[in-house]
Write a protein that holds these residues in place. Structure first.
Motif, PDB file in Angstrom:
ATOM      1  N   PRO A 160      36.541  46.946  30.795  1.00  0.00           N
ATOM      2  CA  PRO A 160      35.086  47.117  30.818  1.00  0.00           C
ATOM      3  C   PRO A 160      34.512  46.795  32.193  1.00  0.00           C
ATOM      4  O   PRO A 160      35.113  46.055  32.986  1.00  0.00           O
ATOM      5  N   ALA A 161      33.327  47.322  32.453  1.00  0.00           N
ATOM      6  CA  ALA A 161      32.688  47.133  33.754  1.00  0.00           C
ATOM      7  C   ALA A 161      32.478  45.664  34.075  1.00  0.00           C
ATOM      8  O   ALA A 161      32.615  45.245  35.235  1.00  0.00           O
ATOM      9  N   ARG A 162      32.151  44.854  33.076  1.00  0.00           N
ATOM     10  CA  ARG A 162      31.892  43.433  33.344  1.00  0.00           C
ATOM     11  C   ARG A 162      33.156  42.716  33.808  1.00  0.00           C
ATOM     12  O   ARG A 162      33.086  41.792  34.627  1.00  0.00           O
ATOM     13  N   ILE A 163      34.308  43.150  33.307  1.00  0.00           N
ATOM     14  CA  ILE A 163      35.568  42.549  33.745  1.00  0.00           C
ATOM     15  C   ILE A 163      35.871  42.955  35.167  1.00  0.00           C
ATOM     16  O   ILE A 163      36.340  42.144  35.983  1.00  0.00           O
ATOM     17  N   ARG A 164      35.588  44.225  35.503  1.00  0.00           N
ATOM     18  CA  ARG A 164      35.812  44.669  36.880  1.00  0.00           C
ATOM     19  C   ARG A 164      34.910  43.907  37.847  1.00  0.00           C
ATOM     20  O   ARG A 164      35.327  43.531  38.938  1.00  0.00           O
ATOM     21  N   ARG A 165      33.665  43.673  37.440  1.00  0.00           N
ATOM     22  CA  ARG A 165      32.746  42.915  38.295  1.00  0.00           C
ATOM     23  C   ARG A 165      33.223  41.475  38.458  1.00  0.00           C
ATOM     24  O   ARG A 165      33.166  40.905  39.552  1.00  0.00           O
ATOM     25  N   ALA A 166      33.683  40.894  37.351  1.00  0.00           N
ATOM     26  CA  ALA A 166      34.185  39.523  37.426  1.00  0.00           C
ATOM     27  C   ALA A 166      35.414  39.437  38.327  1.00  0.00           C
ATOM     28  O   ALA A 166      35.562  38.496  39.120  1.00  0.00           O
ATOM     29  N   ALA A 167      36.289  40.436  38.225  1.00  0.00           N
ATOM     30  CA  ALA A 167      37.489  40.454  39.065  1.00  0.00           C
ATOM     31  C   ALA A 167      37.126  40.588  40.534  1.00  0.00           C
ATOM     32  O   ALA A 167      37.738  39.950  41.405  1.00  0.00           O
ATOM     33  N   ALA A 168      36.116  41.419  40.821  1.00  0.00           N
ATOM     34  CA  ALA A 168      35.677  41.585  42.210  1.00  0.00           C
ATOM     35  C   ALA A 168      35.200  40.253  42.775  1.00  0.00           C
ATOM     36  O   ALA A 168      35.467  39.917  43.938  1.00  0.00           O
ATOM     37  N   GLY A 169      34.514  39.466  41.953  1.00  0.00           N
ATOM     38  CA  GLY A 169      34.072  38.154  42.402  1.00  0.00           C
ATOM     39  C   GLY A 169      35.221  37.167  42.551  1.00  0.00           C
ATOM     40  O   GLY A 169      35.182  36.277  43.405  1.00  0.00           O
ATOM     41  N   LEU A 170      36.259  37.334  41.728  1.00  0.00           N
ATOM     42  CA  LEU A 170      37.386  36.413  41.767  1.00  0.00           C
ATOM     43  C   LEU A 170      38.229  36.563  43.030  1.00  0.00           C
ATOM     44  O   LEU A 170      38.912  35.617  43.429  1.00  0.00           O
ATOM     45  N   MET A 171      38.201  37.734  43.653  1.00  0.00           N
ATOM     46  CA  MET A 171      39.049  37.954  44.816  1.00  0.00           C
ATOM     47  C   MET A 171      38.791  36.907  45.900  1.00  0.00           C
ATOM     48  O   MET A 171      39.723  36.445  46.576  1.00  0.00           O
ATOM     49  N   ALA A 172      37.550  36.509  46.071  1.00  0.00           N
ATOM     50  CA  ALA A 172      37.229  35.504  47.086  1.00  0.00           C
ATOM     51  C   ALA A 172      37.780  34.131  46.731  1.00  0.00           C
ATOM     52  O   ALA A 172      37.885  33.251  47.606  1.00  0.00           O
ATOM     53  N   TRP A 173      38.131  33.951  45.463  1.00  0.00           N
ATOM     54  CA  TRP A 173      38.629  32.663  45.009  1.00  0.00           C
ATOM     55  C   TRP A 173      40.154  32.592  44.983  1.00  0.00           C
ATOM     56  O   TRP A 173      40.711  31.574  44.564  1.00  0.00           O
ATOM     57  N   VAL A 174      40.823  33.631  45.435  1.00  0.00           N
ATOM     58  CA  VAL A 174      42.291  33.616  45.443  1.00  0.00           C
ATOM     59  C   VAL A 174      42.848  32.437  46.244  1.00  0.00           C
ATOM     60  O   VAL A 174      43.788  31.769  45.790  1.00  0.00           O
ATOM     61  N   PRO A 175      42.310  32.126  47.440  1.00  0.00           N
ATOM     62  CA  PRO A 175      42.840  30.952  48.155  1.00  0.00           C
ATOM     63  C   PRO A 175      42.740  29.669  47.348  1.00  0.00           C
ATOM     64  O   PRO A 175      43.683  28.864  47.330  1.00  0.00           O
ATOM     65  N   LEU A 176      41.600  29.463  46.673  1.00  0.00           N
ATOM     66  CA  LEU A 176      41.449  28.259  45.854  1.00  0.00           C
ATOM     67  C   LEU A 176      42.420  28.283  44.681  1.00  0.00           C
ATOM     68  O   LEU A 176      43.014  27.246  44.324  1.00  0.00           O
ATOM     69  N   MET A 177      42.604  29.453  44.057  1.00  0.00           N
ATOM     70  CA  MET A 177      43.554  29.572  42.954  1.00  0.00           C
ATOM     71  C   MET A 177      44.957  29.216  43.422  1.00  0.00           C
ATOM     72  O   MET A 177      45.718  28.545  42.707  1.00  0.00           O
ATOM     73  N   ALA A 178      45.300  29.665  44.631  1.00  0.00           N
ATOM     74  CA  ALA A 178      46.619  29.351  45.177  1.00  0.00           C
ATOM     75  C   ALA A 178      46.755  27.853  45.450  1.00  0.00           C
ATOM     76  O   ALA A 178      47.777  27.243  45.123  1.00  0.00           O
ATOM     77  N   ILE A 179      45.708  27.253  46.022  1.00  0.00           N
ATOM     78  CA  ILE A 179      45.742  25.819  46.312  1.00  0.00           C
ATOM     79  C   ILE A 179      45.900  25.007  45.028  1.00  0.00           C
ATOM     80  O   ILE A 179      46.670  24.037  44.980  1.00  0.00           O
ATOM     81  N   LEU A 180      45.187  25.401  43.994  1.00  0.00           N
ATOM     82  CA  LEU A 180      45.317  24.709  42.710  1.00  0.00           C
ATOM     83  C   LEU A 180      46.735  24.864  42.151  1.00  0.00           C
ATOM     84  O   LEU A 180      47.283  23.923  41.562  1.00  0.00           O
ATOM     85  N   SER A 181      47.319  26.033  42.334  1.00  0.00           N
ATOM     86  CA  SER A 181      48.704  26.248  41.884  1.00  0.00           C
ATOM     87  C   SER A 181      49.661  25.359  42.666  1.00  0.00           C
ATOM     88  O   SER A 181      50.575  24.748  42.082  1.00  0.00           O
ATOM     89  N   TYR A 182      49.450  25.269  43.988  1.00  0.00           N
ATOM     90  CA  TYR A 182      50.285  24.383  44.795  1.00  0.00           C
ATOM     91  C   TYR A 182      50.130  22.940  44.327  1.00  0.00           C
ATOM     92  O   TYR A 182      51.108  22.181  44.274  1.00  0.00           O
ATOM     93  N   ALA A 183      48.896  22.566  44.005  1.00  0.00           N
ATOM     94  CA  ALA A 183      48.633  21.192  43.563  1.00  0.00           C
ATOM     95  C   ALA A 183      49.397  20.875  42.283  1.00  0.00           C
ATOM     96  O   ALA A 183      49.908  19.756  42.117  1.00  0.00           O
ATOM     97  N   VAL A 184      49.477  21.845  41.376  1.00  0.00           N
ATOM     98  CA  VAL A 184      50.227  21.645  40.139  1.00  0.00           C
ATOM     99  C   VAL A 184      51.705  21.418  40.452  1.00  0.00           C
ATOM    100  O   VAL A 184      52.345  20.511  39.893  1.00  0.00           O
ATOM    101  N   VAL A 185      52.251  22.229  41.373  1.00  0.00           N
ATOM    102  CA  VAL A 185      53.663  22.070  41.758  1.00  0.00           C
ATOM    103  C   VAL A 185      53.884  20.701  42.392  1.00  0.00           C
ATOM    104  O   VAL A 185      54.856  19.998  42.073  1.00  0.00           O
ATOM    105  N   VAL A 186      52.982  20.295  43.288  1.00  0.00           N
ATOM    106  CA  VAL A 186      53.102  18.989  43.939  1.00  0.00           C
ATOM    107  C   VAL A 186      53.031  17.867  42.911  1.00  0.00           C
ATOM    108  O   VAL A 186      53.808  16.898  42.964  1.00  0.00           O
TER     109      VAL A 186
END
Length: 205
Positions: A160-186
């Motif tokens: 749906p369009a709302r999911i595409r819009r949400a995904a477009a906004g999430l792209m800017a948060w990929v670095p934070l998502m990666a950092i949180l993933s690294y934090a879990v591993v650490v």
């Protein structure tokens, strides 16, 4: 037929794919070189063996290091070429069909799943943290997130369009998502291996 939004040029994604591909390929090359040197002289230590905890040899010599019957870094030598080629092609103006993006995402999904499995094996079974392996983890995780979000935001995955819009906004948060993933591993490595004091001692001691 692809939607118009799927034909946008994801320049930021393309640049990241090239960077991640080069870094991942270099890590795979370094591990392959270490493996060949150990095959030539099994008594030698790898140049990335810094301590009992921070080392490459245990990983390279384990069955997990050759789970498909050959050394895992060979997968990286071949696999990391794909993000480099895709990224460079996008920067050159290429537009890929939906099926191509799905195949590319499947490859990234395999890499992500394999890395997660290797992380668990490294921490819980081998009790080591391989430096070059960690470099591979560091670029695989955000690459998978970025490609997945791109497929959602571009309409390459029916949503749906709302999911595409949400995904477009999430792209800017990929670095934070990666950092949180690294934090879990650490965190897991610290709880299981008391890793941080050992790493700090290796780096500064």
């Amino acid at each position: 037929m692809a939607t118009p939004s799927s034909h946008t040029r994801p320049t930021g994604l393309a640049v990241w794919l090239v960077i991640a591909g080069v870094v991942g390929w270099f890590a795979a090359f370094s591990l392959t070189r270490e493996k060949l040197e150990r095959l030539a002289d099994p008594t030698s230590s790898a140049s990335c063996d810094f301590s009992v905890l921070v080392q490459c040899s245990a990983n390279l010599d384990s069955w997990q290091g050759s789970v498909f019957g050959f050394s895992n870094p060979i997968l990286g030598l071949t696999g990391w070429v794909a993000p480099i080629v895709v990224g460079m092609a996008i920067l050159a103006g290429a537009r890929f069909a939906r099926w191509f993006w799905w195949c590319f995402w499947a490859g990234m999904g395999f890499a992500f799943g394999f890395v997660v499995w290797l992380i668990t094996q490294s921490i819980f079974d081998l009790g080591t943290l391989c430096p070059w392996c960690m470099v591979t983890w560091a670029v695989t995780i955000p690459s998978f997130y970025a490609v997945t979000i791109h497929l959602l935001r571009s309409g390459l995955v029916p949503a749906p369009a709302r999911i595409r819009r949400a995904a477009a906004g999430l792209m800017a948060w990929v670095p934070l998502m990666a950092i949180l993933s690294y934090a879990v591993v650490v965190l897991v490595a610290q709880l299981e291996l008391n890793a941080l004091p050992n790493i700090f001692q290796t780096l500064f001691g």
